[in-house]
Design an enzyme around this catalytic site. Structure first.
Site, PDB file in Angstrom:
ATOM      1  N   ARG A  43       0.831  -1.210   0.000  1.00 64.00           N
ATOM      2  CA  ARG A  43       0.000   0.000   0.000  1.00 64.00           C
ATOM      3  C   ARG A  43       0.867   1.262   0.000  1.00 64.00           C
ATOM      4  O   ARG A  43       0.545   2.248  -0.670  1.00 64.00           O
ATOM      5  CB  ARG A  43      -0.953  -0.033   1.213  1.00 64.00           C
ATOM      6  CG  ARG A  43      -1.893   1.157   1.286  1.00 64.00           C
ATOM      7  CD  ARG A  43      -3.024   0.954   2.316  1.00 64.00           C
ATOM      8  NE  ARG A  43      -3.686   2.215   2.592  1.00 64.00           N
ATOM      9  CZ  ARG A  43      -3.604   2.883   3.753  1.00 64.00           C
ATOM     10  NH1 ARG A  43      -2.906   2.378   4.767  1.00 64.00           N
ATOM     11  NH2 ARG A  43      -4.211   4.033   3.898  1.00 64.00           N
ATOM     12  N   HIS A  47       0.587   4.060  -2.871  1.00 67.26           N
ATOM     13  CA  HIS A  47       0.201   5.446  -2.568  1.00 67.26           C
ATOM     14  C   HIS A  47       1.329   6.439  -2.861  1.00 67.26           C
ATOM     15  O   HIS A  47       1.071   7.598  -3.172  1.00 67.26           O
ATOM     16  CB  HIS A  47      -0.271   5.574  -1.121  1.00 67.26           C
ATOM     17  CG  HIS A  47      -1.671   5.089  -0.908  1.00 67.26           C
ATOM     18  ND1 HIS A  47      -2.493   5.559   0.075  1.00 67.26           N
ATOM     19  CD2 HIS A  47      -2.400   4.170  -1.594  1.00 67.26           C
ATOM     20  CE1 HIS A  47      -3.672   4.944   0.010  1.00 67.26           C
ATOM     21  NE2 HIS A  47      -3.626   4.087  -0.993  1.00 67.26           N
ATOM     22  N   TRP A 186     -10.067  -8.972   3.139  1.00 60.00           N
ATOM     23  CA  TRP A 186     -10.846  -9.350   1.952  1.00 60.00           C
ATOM     24  C   TRP A 186     -11.058 -10.863   1.864  1.00 60.00           C
ATOM     25  O   TRP A 186     -11.947 -11.327   1.163  1.00 60.00           O
ATOM     26  CB  TRP A 186     -10.146  -8.863   0.689  1.00 60.00           C
ATOM     27  CG  TRP A 186     -10.317  -7.398   0.410  1.00 60.00           C
ATOM     28  CD1 TRP A 186     -11.321  -6.829  -0.344  1.00 60.00           C
ATOM     29  CD2 TRP A 186      -9.495  -6.313   0.836  1.00 60.00           C
ATOM     30  NE1 TRP A 186     -11.147  -5.467  -0.394  1.00 60.00           N
ATOM     31  CE2 TRP A 186     -10.040  -5.118   0.310  1.00 60.00           C
ATOM     32  CE3 TRP A 186      -8.330  -6.231   1.626  1.00 60.00           C
ATOM     33  CZ2 TRP A 186      -9.474  -3.853   0.535  1.00 60.00           C
ATOM     34  CZ3 TRP A 186      -7.770  -4.981   1.855  1.00 60.00           C
ATOM     35  CH2 TRP A 186      -8.339  -3.810   1.316  1.00 60.00           C
TER      36      TRP A 186
END
Ligand code: HEM
Length: 285
Positions: A43, A47, A186
């Protein structure tokens, strides 16, 4: 005048195979989340890169500006200090690596060591100052749907197939109420890089979560797994769904397409030195 050219640029003074091994050594920690920093490293790399705007050629991983307060403080970047703090000792150990290279390489190491494909990576990004931080609002808003997702990723220069491949990274990790407001992993193996984002999206029944938090979905059967509104767009939108079906049925196709798109993401807007070699790192185990 004679200009001597013997100063070696700092990016050339780094043994990237050695940095790879040392990042890999930082992944496991039984006290952090599901036992691995891998998901939050992915991540961070995304980002750091996903601020790119192809029209103005601003943003992207070059500059490592996500470490500066202005950009670190954007709402979408909540929680990424865990990844940056974990990597900081390596910046001390390898002072010649740029933060921009370190953060993107950490994403590559995490994908590979958690069982994903080999991701081609080049060094040579240079760090920039706080003045080079991008404005807030360039990263996607998880509460929105397909139109918004396309606006954001087309701005970076991706097509529907690449977008659908990239979001498969949501096989990894989880949402944290303290970071994004959303909650849960998830799937049941958030520290393995798989095509489970697609298989879960298609094979489970997703219902609105009953809670006081932001609108999101949970699987009807166990209530343990989640989808963001933006994730559900990949099931509802027929163009995205074509790729979701393909990647659910064919993990190799997903791995190949993810590796290409992720490598492209980490290079958006970067002016690499002409002699920067492309690395294809060997996975450790
Ligand atoms: C986590 C949104 C695309 C990789 C998250 C979280 C949100 C989010 C809200 C939870 C953050 C938290 O609470 O800790 C989105 C949206 C996307 C998108 C709206 C666009 C449709 C991507 C892409 C990648 C990615 C392109 C990488 C290629 C991850 C990973 C996590 C994550 C690995 C788990 C982090 C952790 O476990 O700490 N994303 N994301 N995402 N995202 Fe995305």
């Amino acid at each position: 005048y004679f200009y001597s050219n013997e100063t070696t640029p700092s990016w050339k003074k780094v043994n990237y195979n050695s940095v790879y091994k040392d990042i890999a050594g930082l992944l496991e920690d039984e006290d952090y989340d599901d036992g691995s920093y891998g998901p939050v490293f992915v991540r961070l790399a995304w980002h750091a890169s996903g601020t790119y705007d192809k029209k103005t050629r601003t943003g992207g991983s070059d500059g490592g500006t996500i470490r500066h307060t202005a950009e670190a403080g954007h709402g979408a970047n909540n929680g990424l200090e865990h990844a940056r703090d974990r990597l900081e000792p390596l910046k001390k150990q390898y002072p010649n690596i740029s933060y921009a290279d370190l953060y993107t390489l950490a994403g590559v190491v995490a994908v590979q060591e958690l069982g994903g494909p080999t991701v081609r990576w080049r060094p040579g990004r240079e760090d920039k100052t706080e003045a080079d931080c991008t404005p807030d609002g360039r990263l996607p808003d998880a509460a929105q749907g397909a139109d918004h997702v396309r606006d954001i990723f087309y701005r970076m220069g991706f097509n529907d197939q690449e977008i659908a491949a990239l979001v498969g990274a949501h096989a990894l990790g989880r949402c944290h109420t303290s970071r994004s407001g959303f909650d849960g992993p998830w799937n049941a193996s958030p520290t393995s890089f798989t095509n489970f984002f697609y298989t879960e999206l298609l094979n489970s029944t997703w219902v609105p979560k009953k809670w006081n938090g932001p609108f999101q979905y949970v699987d009807k059967e166990s209530g343990q797994f989640m989808m963001l509104p933006a994730d559900m767009a990949f099931k509802k939108d027929s163009e995205f769904r074509k790729y979701v079906e393909k990647y659910a049925a064919d993990q190799d196709a997903f791995f190949e397409d993810f590796a290409k798109a992720f490598s492209k993401l980490l290079e958006l807007g970067v002016k690499f030195p002409e002699d920067a070699p492309v690395y294809e790192f060997k996975t450790l185990e």
